[in-house]
Write a protein that holds these residues in place. Structure first.
Motif, PDB file in Angstrom:
ATOM      1  N   ASN A 222       0.826  -1.211   0.000  1.00 11.76           N
ATOM      2  CA  ASN A 222       0.000   0.000   0.000  1.00 11.76           C
ATOM      3  C   ASN A 222       0.859   1.260   0.000  1.00 11.76           C
ATOM      4  OD1 ASN A 222      -2.242  -1.641   0.074  1.00 11.76           O
ATOM      5  ND2 ASN A 222      -2.713  -1.253   2.227  1.00 11.76           N
ATOM      6  N   ARG A 223       1.935   1.255   0.735  1.00  8.19           N
ATOM      7  CA  ARG A 223       2.819   2.426   0.778  1.00  8.19           C
ATOM      8  C   ARG A 223       3.574   2.584  -0.530  1.00  8.19           C
ATOM      9  NH1 ARG A 223       1.128   0.953   5.220  1.00  8.19           N
ATOM     10  NH2 ARG A 223       1.113   2.152   7.168  1.00  8.19           N
ATOM     11  N   GLY A 224       3.949   1.479  -1.135  1.00  9.15           N
ATOM     12  CA  GLY A 224       4.583   1.567  -2.442  1.00  9.15           C
ATOM     13  C   GLY A 224       3.629   2.072  -3.501  1.00  9.15           C
ATOM     14  N   ALA A 225       2.388   1.596  -3.466  1.00 14.26           N
ATOM     15  CA  ALA A 225       1.389   2.023  -4.448  1.00 14.26           C
ATOM     16  C   ALA A 225       1.096   3.508  -4.345  1.00 14.26           C
ATOM     17  CB  ALA A 225       0.105   1.211  -4.266  1.00 14.26           C
ATOM     18  N   ALA A 226       1.193   4.059  -3.142  1.00 13.37           N
ATOM     19  CA  ALA A 226       0.945   5.484  -2.953  1.00 13.37           C
ATOM     20  C   ALA A 226       1.988   6.342  -3.671  1.00 13.37           C
ATOM     21  CB  ALA A 226       0.927   5.825  -1.461  1.00 13.37           C
ATOM     22  N   LEU A 227       3.147   5.754  -3.982  1.00 16.56           N
ATOM     23  CA  LEU A 227       4.214   6.480  -4.680  1.00 16.56           C
ATOM     24  C   LEU A 227       4.176   6.269  -6.193  1.00 16.56           C
ATOM     25  CD1 LEU A 227       7.245   5.644  -2.330  1.00 16.56           C
ATOM     26  CD2 LEU A 227       5.755   7.664  -2.260  1.00 16.56           C
TER      27      LEU A 227
END
Length: 301
Positions: free
Chosen positions: A83-88
């Motif tokens: 999820n944190r990677g997708a936010a970038l």
């Protein structure tokens, strides 16, 4: 390696890899991705690794603008890290990839082609295989409802009534109830609509959860049966099998409570909870023996 793509090229896909002391196979997985000519960005999310490999990868590819690294200072779990990677991510397409999956150019292009040709698809998986080319049954399966799990225990898979699907792995695209989280490609708008992975899962079963929520939202889940990808089965899992198994069983319990109609019955919940944790306890000797036999690979890269 220096990228031959301009930073202004439109991105076809954002690939997200989560590492957690994943070992040398992480280097190989990153090399495979960066060898692809498809316009992409690779977001490497490190969950507090102590092996130094993510940092070494960043140094080795410091001239390749396609690689971006995000360092968490603790192991947040697989879903939260994705999820944190997708936010970038900058692309309209996300591809979630295990660190021990070796994705090649032809497979990537085929997956993107199938996503473009299947407008109702919310999520597409591939057939992940071991080093002998044997497909992982998790690539193509049904929701693990209690009645199906019981039938599987007593040979129901052969009759087509269990969790796994009889008849072998297809060699063409087919709709599925669930695919393996080792490799998933999906439109970013779908991922965001579903609010990504359920972060209450730490490791395992979050892929089953995402597939189910995608279908419940009206999207289709597909397996690209003509795409075969080598999956090394967990560098990080091999050196901490008890930890991984604990979270797998926790994930099984959460999925059951969220989605199985049988969970509405108190005595069934007690039966399932007892069965899940009895299975974990009974497997502890085997897991500890595996840990004693574990020999880490030497990274000579």
């Amino acid at each position: 390696m220096t990228s031959t793509l301009s930073s202004t090229d439109p991105l076809a896909v954002s690939i997200i890899i989560v590492a957690a002391d994943s070992g040398p196979t992480l280097r190989e997985g990153v090399r495979h991705v960066l060898a692809c000519k498809v316009p992409l960005e690779l977001i490497l999310v490190d969950n507090g690794s102590s092996d130094g490999i993510p940092q070494a990868i960043q140094r080795a590819h410091q001239n390749d603008h396609r690689l971006r690294c995000l360092y968490n200072h603790a192991n947040l779990g697989f879903g939260p890290a994705v999820n944190r990677g997708a936010a970038l991510a900058h692309s309209d397409v996300l591809l979630i990839l295990n660190p021990d999956c070796m994705l090649d150019e032809a497979s990537l292009r085929r997956l993107l082609q199938l996503l473009e040709e299947t407008p109702k698809a919310g999520l597409i998986g591939a057939v992940v295989c071991d080093e002998q080319g044997v497909p992982d049954p998790a690539s193509y399966r049904r929701d693990p409802l209690l009645r199906r799990a019981l039938r599987s225990m007593f040979g129901g898979d052969k009759s087509g009534e269990g969790v796994h699907i009889a008849g072998g792995m297809p060699d063409h695209p087919v709709q599925a109830e669930a695919v393996s989280g080792a490799l998933m490609v999906m439109p970013r708008r779908v991922f965001e609509f579903l609010r990504g992975f359920d972060e209450a899962y730490f490791l395992h079963c979050e892929d089953l959860d995402l597939c189910r929520r995608a279908r419940d939202a009206g999207y289709q889940v597909w397996l690209a049966g003509d795409v075969r990808v080598l999956h090394g089965k967990g560098g990080s899992s091999r050196h901490r099998p008890v930890f991984v198994s604990w979270h797998k069983h926790r994930g099984m319990w959460r999925w059951f409570r969220k989605f199985d109609p049988a969970s509405r019955h108190l005595f069934v919940r007690i039966f399932v909870w007892s069965g899940i944790w009895a299975h974990f306890v009974l497997n502890l000797p085997r897991l500890w023996l595996r840990l004693l036999r574990y020999k880490p690979r030497t990274d000579t890269a």
